[in-house]
Design a protein around this motif. Structure first.
Motif, PDB file in Angstrom:
ATOM      1  N   MET A  77       4.900   8.296   1.777  1.00 39.50           N
ATOM      2  CA  MET A  77       5.366   7.079   1.124  1.00 39.50           C
ATOM      3  C   MET A  77       6.427   7.340   0.064  1.00 39.50           C
ATOM      4  SD  MET A  77       3.903   4.818   2.849  1.00 39.50           S
ATOM      5  CE  MET A  77       4.612   3.440   1.954  1.00 39.50           C
ATOM      6  N   ALA A  78       6.723   8.623  -0.213  1.00 38.03           N
ATOM      7  CA  ALA A  78       7.786   8.991  -1.150  1.00 38.03           C
ATOM      8  C   ALA A  78       7.647   8.195  -2.455  1.00 38.03           C
ATOM      9  CB  ALA A  78       9.144   8.791  -0.490  1.00 38.03           C
ATOM     10  N   ALA A  79       8.755   7.655  -2.977  1.00 42.78           N
ATOM     11  CA  ALA A  79       8.724   6.984  -4.276  1.00 42.78           C
ATOM     12  C   ALA A  79       7.945   5.673  -4.260  1.00 42.78           C
ATOM     13  CB  ALA A  79      10.143   6.746  -4.778  1.00 42.78           C
ATOM     14  N   SER A  80       7.587   5.163  -3.084  1.00 39.42           N
ATOM     15  CA  SER A  80       6.713   3.991  -3.023  1.00 39.42           C
ATOM     16  C   SER A  80       5.319   4.317  -3.558  1.00 39.42           C
ATOM     17  CB  SER A  80       6.607   3.475  -1.582  1.00 39.42           C
ATOM     18  OG  SER A  80       7.868   3.062  -1.106  1.00 39.42           O
ATOM     19  N   SER A  81       5.043   5.619  -3.740  1.00 39.86           N
ATOM     20  CA  SER A  81       3.780   6.070  -4.327  1.00 39.86           C
ATOM     21  C   SER A  81       3.626   5.567  -5.758  1.00 39.86           C
ATOM     22  CB  SER A  81       3.722   7.605  -4.335  1.00 39.86           C
ATOM     23  OG  SER A  81       3.978   8.143  -3.056  1.00 39.86           O
ATOM     24  N   ARG A  82       4.738   5.321  -6.436  1.00 37.32           N
ATOM     25  CA  ARG A  82       4.690   5.018  -7.874  1.00 37.32           C
ATOM     26  C   ARG A  82       4.045   3.674  -8.167  1.00 37.32           C
ATOM     27  NH1 ARG A  82      10.566   7.870  -9.289  1.00 37.32           N
ATOM     28  NH2 ARG A  82      10.158   9.566  -7.818  1.00 37.32           N
ATOM     29  N   TRP A  83       4.176   2.735  -7.243  1.00 38.89           N
ATOM     30  CA  TRP A  83       3.530   1.429  -7.422  1.00 38.89           C
ATOM     31  C   TRP A  83       2.011   1.606  -7.452  1.00 38.89           C
ATOM     32  CZ3 TRP A  83       5.971  -3.140  -4.205  1.00 38.89           C
ATOM     33  CH2 TRP A  83       6.004  -4.290  -5.004  1.00 38.89           C
ATOM     34  N   LEU A  84       1.495   2.502  -6.609  1.00 36.99           N
ATOM     35  CA  LEU A  84       0.060   2.775  -6.558  1.00 36.99           C
ATOM     36  C   LEU A  84      -0.415   3.409  -7.870  1.00 36.99           C
ATOM     37  CD1 LEU A  84      -0.063   4.302  -2.952  1.00 36.99           C
ATOM     38  CD2 LEU A  84      -0.587   1.937  -3.598  1.00 36.99           C
ATOM     39  N   THR A  85       0.363   4.364  -8.376  1.00 33.94           N
ATOM     40  CA  THR A  85       0.004   5.037  -9.626  1.00 33.94           C
ATOM     41  C   THR A  85      -0.009   4.051 -10.788  1.00 33.94           C
ATOM     42  OG1 THR A  85       0.892   7.159  -8.857  1.00 33.94           O
ATOM     43  CG2 THR A  85       0.686   6.862 -11.232  1.00 33.94           C
ATOM     44  N   ALA A  86       0.995   3.173 -10.848  1.00 33.80           N
ATOM     45  CA  ALA A  86       1.056   2.173 -11.912  1.00 33.80           C
ATOM     46  C   ALA A  86      -0.145   1.223 -11.831  1.00 33.80           C
ATOM     47  CB  ALA A  86       2.359   1.384 -11.818  1.00 33.80           C
TER      48      ALA A  86
END
Length: 352
Positions: A77-86
């Motif tokens: 998911m590359a940088a789309s991972s950041r939404w999950l972390t947030a």
């Protein structure tokens, strides 16, 4: 088993298959322009991809599975991972265990030793820590591999050069999300990958989603999510439905509203990849369009040369595109063209 029972079972199976086929065909109705765009852009998109669009209320509107990518095919998911972390950070905000404006030195004393006393979790999730990043490419991958865990990696950032005061400038890099994830580990006394699986993925039934670092080294909260088009859509539908999924409350409405709000103001923005140039930051995502009266309406968490995750609050749909193998080129223009074709299928008039 009697012949009559077997015959009845066969009839039921055929009926179920027919209803499923009808559901998918019904969901595709009117999306011929999207099909055309996908055919025209195959060179940029590749031959192995999946695109899903869901309406608010958890209803499939469109699906395209191409090549080797199916609903349950695992992809990076590359940088789309950041939404999950947030979102994981906001789960602990909901529980009162932390605040976005808490200073990280509360949990990471190493940063106080180096005079980095004013960095907050909000700065971490909006690229405004002021700490010098790793750059990109091979050097970036090597710098992560030399650490055994997230604690070692995040502690190393404490001694780094500060390029600007926290909150005064946006510089695109991975550092802030790693720091935020390490704070979560300290608060909960659990590894980040275990925590997010237990607290976010399990309630959303995202059974094929996990965090890892495929290149070796610590778990990567910025780029390390492995998921499927089916799983990631569950997360987007939850956001679209103001924090609920299939009637179950996952995030509070207040936390979803905070995730889907512009962060910062007119701070200088540097080192941005083309895929997010001109967009304002939210928490883990970027604001693609805004309405003059109601504010931000379209949010995206794009991964360079790969997945694109979006929600359109005005038109009421969620959009996720994934690929089996990420291509070495920015496909943001293509994704915006695909979104325009999807927009045409929704009757809502939005003043973006």
């Amino acid at each position: 088993m009697s012949y009559k029972i077997v015959q009845n079972c066969l009839k039921c199976s055929l009926l179920a298959a027919g209803l499923l086929l009808f559901h998918v065909m019904q969901a595709q109705t009117g999306f011929s322009e999207v099909d055309q765009q996908l055919t025209l852009r195959q060179k940029q998109l590749g031959k192995d991809y999946a695109l899903q669009v869901w309406k608010r209320g958890d209803t499939l509107a469109y699906q395209k599975l191409a090549g080797e990518v199916k609903q349950k095919t695992s992809v990076q998911m590359a940088a789309s991972s950041r939404w999950l972390t947030a979102a994981m950070v906001m789960l602990l905000v909901d529980e009162g265990k932390l605040s976005l404006d808490d200073k990280i030195t509360r949990w990471l004393p190493e940063y106080e030793k180096y005079g980095k006393n004013y960095i907050t979790l909000r700065h971490c999730l909006t690229y405004m820590t002021g700490i010098k990043g790793d750059g990109s490419g091979v050097g970036k991958l090597f710098s992560k591999k030399k650490f055994d865990n997230l604690e070692e990696e995040v502690n190393s950032y404490a001694a780094r050069e500060i390029q600007t005061n926290p909150g005064t400038e946006l510089r695109y890099n991975d550092i802030g999300f790693s720091i935020a994830a390490r704070v979560l580990e300290v608060v909960t006394k659990k590894r980040f990958d275990q925590l997010i699986k237990q607290r976010l993925f399990t309630p959303l039934k995202m059974r094929s989603t996990s965090f890892s670092n495929v290149s070796g080294g610590p778990v990567d909260p910025s780029n390390g999510a492995i998921s499927t088009v089916e799983d990631y859509m569950k997360f987007l539908v939850m956001l679209l439905n103001k924090g609920t999924y299939h009637g179950r409350r996952v995030l509070s409405e207040e936390s979803v509203a905070e995730l889907l709000k512009q962060q910062g103001g007119s701070e200088p923005r540097k080192d941005l990849p083309k895929m997010v140039e001109g967009y304002a930051p939210a928490l883990g995502s970027w604001i693609i369009n805004s309405n003059s009266s109601s504010g931000p309406t379209v949010f995206a968490s794009p991964g360079f040369a790969g997945p694109w995750a979006m929600i359109d609050l005005c038109r009421g749909y969620a959009y996720v595109f994934v690929v089996k193998e990420m291509k070495e080129e920015d496909n943001s223009k293509v994704q915006m063209e695909l979104k325009a074709a999807v927009d045409a299928q929704f009757k809502e008039i939005c003043q973006d």
